[in-house]
Design an enzyme around this catalytic site. Structure first.
Site, PDB file in Angstrom:
ATOM      1  CE  LYS A   9      -8.077  25.495 -12.454  1.00 45.83           C
ATOM      2  NZ  LYS A   9      -7.285  24.681 -11.505  1.00 45.83           N
ATOM      3  CE1 TYR A  49      -2.551  26.947 -12.952  1.00 39.53           C
ATOM      4  CE2 TYR A  49      -3.063  25.987 -15.095  1.00 39.53           C
ATOM      5  CZ  TYR A  49      -3.464  26.405 -13.835  1.00 39.53           C
ATOM      6  OH  TYR A  49      -4.791  26.276 -13.452  1.00 39.53           O
ATOM      7  CG  ASN A 112      -8.551  22.580  -8.708  1.00 41.19           C
ATOM      8  OD1 ASN A 112      -8.631  22.952  -9.873  1.00 41.19           O
ATOM      9  ND2 ASN A 112      -7.512  22.849  -7.934  1.00 41.19           N
ATOM     10  CG  HIS A 115      -6.688  30.172 -11.821  1.00 42.43           C
ATOM     11  ND1 HIS A 115      -5.518  29.710 -11.269  1.00 42.43           N
ATOM     12  CD2 HIS A 115      -6.516  31.520 -12.009  1.00 42.43           C
ATOM     13  CE1 HIS A 115      -4.664  30.724 -11.146  1.00 42.43           C
ATOM     14  NE2 HIS A 115      -5.245  31.831 -11.584  1.00 42.43           N
ATOM     15  CD  GLU A 126      -2.757  34.190 -12.162  1.00 39.62           C
ATOM     16  OE1 GLU A 126      -3.949  34.386 -11.810  1.00 39.62           O
ATOM     17  OE2 GLU A 126      -1.996  33.403 -11.555  1.00 39.62           O
TER      18      GLU A 126
HETATM   19  P1  DAT Z   1      -4.526  26.887  -6.934  1.00 38.51           P
HETATM   20  O1  DAT Z   1      -5.246  26.479  -8.198  1.00 38.51           O
HETATM   21  O2  DAT Z   1      -5.388  26.664  -5.717  1.00 38.51           O
HETATM   22  O3  DAT Z   1      -3.955  28.272  -7.008  1.00 38.51           O
HETATM   23  P2  DAT Z   1      -1.797  25.943  -7.227  1.00 38.51           P
HETATM   24  O4  DAT Z   1      -1.489  27.265  -7.850  1.00 38.51           O
HETATM   25  O5  DAT Z   1      -0.931  25.496  -6.112  1.00 38.51           O
HETATM   26  O6  DAT Z   1      -3.306  25.867  -6.725  1.00 38.51           O
HETATM   27  O7  DAT Z   1      -1.741  24.815  -8.344  1.00 38.51           O
HETATM   28  C1  DAT Z   1      -2.315  25.050  -9.616  1.00 38.51           C
HETATM   29  C2  DAT Z   1      -3.096  23.847 -10.021  1.00 38.51           C
HETATM   30  O8  DAT Z   1      -2.214  22.733 -10.150  1.00 38.51           O
HETATM   31  C3  DAT Z   1      -4.165  23.405  -9.020  1.00 38.51           C
HETATM   32  O9  DAT Z   1      -5.367  24.093  -9.168  1.00 38.51           O
HETATM   33  C4  DAT Z   1      -4.287  21.959  -9.328  1.00 38.51           C
HETATM   34  C5  DAT Z   1      -2.880  21.549  -9.731  1.00 38.51           C
HETATM   35  N1  DAT Z   1      -2.147  20.972  -8.600  1.00 38.51           N
HETATM   36  C6  DAT Z   1      -1.617  21.637  -7.562  1.00 38.51           C
HETATM   37  N2  DAT Z   1      -1.029  20.814  -6.700  1.00 38.51           N
HETATM   38  C7  DAT Z   1      -1.173  19.564  -7.216  1.00 38.51           C
HETATM   39  C8  DAT Z   1      -0.793  18.261  -6.808  1.00 38.51           C
HETATM   40  N3  DAT Z   1      -0.113  18.063  -5.686  1.00 38.51           N
HETATM   41  N4  DAT Z   1      -1.137  17.221  -7.603  1.00 38.51           N
HETATM   42  C9  DAT Z   1      -1.824  17.407  -8.738  1.00 38.51           C
HETATM   43  N5  DAT Z   1      -2.231  18.615  -9.191  1.00 38.51           N
HETATM   44  C10 DAT Z   1      -1.911  19.673  -8.431  1.00 38.51           C
HETATM   45 MG    MG Z   2      -2.397  29.092  -8.019  1.00 41.05          MG
END
Ligand code: DAT
Ligand code: MG
Length: 150
Positions: A9, A49, A112, A115, A126
């Site tokens: 990212k 997303y 973070n 991805h 994806e």
């Molecule tokens: P991942 O990236 O581990 O698959 P995810 O698909 O649940 O996680 O969410 C996608 C992204 O969205 C994640 O990398 C960071 C952001 N995100 C997820 N939960 C969040 C939250 N509670 N507050 C802020 N950003 C969040």
């Molecule tokens: Mg995810």
């Protein structure tokens, strides 16, 4: 053998951590089937997303992923999807185990670094969003394989 979609990212690019993160995946033994550098456009961010549409962090998430260029990769290996998830660590880096990418290099859920697809269905969806099938290298065509031979 599975393929999974990995994105380094914008914060990984800006912090100069792409090589370090790629090394983690290479050292784990993943094969690179595809890799490209691009700036994710808003439409693609919304598609990628889509499952998070309507959540309170969605707008911020799209702003983050579209803010600067990223490196997108198709990685493959046995159980690549689950293995890559374990290699990156939990979504919130605060909870991520030391030794995982997020656990070693990140502290904020909104930054973070990386991805990885979370299921077979997500990986297929994806990968299709970011790569044409013919862009992905078929390692079975290598006649002198270094890894995963036999
Ligand atoms: P991942 O990236 O581990 O698959 P995810 O698909 O649940 O996680 O969410 C996608 C992204 O969205 C994640 O990398 C960071 C952001 N995100 C997820 N939960 C969040 C939250 N509670 N507050 C802020 N950003 C969040
Ligand atoms: Mg995810």
């Amino acid at each position: 053998m599975e393929r999974t979609l990995i994105i380094l990212k914008p914060d990984a690019v800006q912090r100069g951590l792409c090589g370090t993160i790629l090394s983690r995946f290479e050292q784990r033994g993943f094969r690179i089937a595809g890799m490209k550098w691009l700036k994710v456009q808003e439409v693609l961010a919304h598609e990628h997303y889509a499952e998070h549409k309507g959540k309170p962090f969605f707008k911020e998430l799209v702003a983050y992923i579209t803010s600067a260029p990223v490196i997108v990769m198709a990685l493959e290996g046995p159980s690549a999807i689950a293995a890559a998830r374990a290699t990156i660590g939990t979504t919130n880096p605060r909870d991520a185990s030391p030794g995982s990418i997020r656990g070693d290099f990140a502290l904020e859920v909104g930054r973070n670094l990386v991805h990885a697809s979370d299921s077979l269905a997500s990986a297929e969806r994806e990968l299709r969003l970011f790569f044409a099938k013919e862009d992905l290298f078929d390692w079975d065509r290598v006649t002198d394989p270094w890894v995963f031979s036999g």
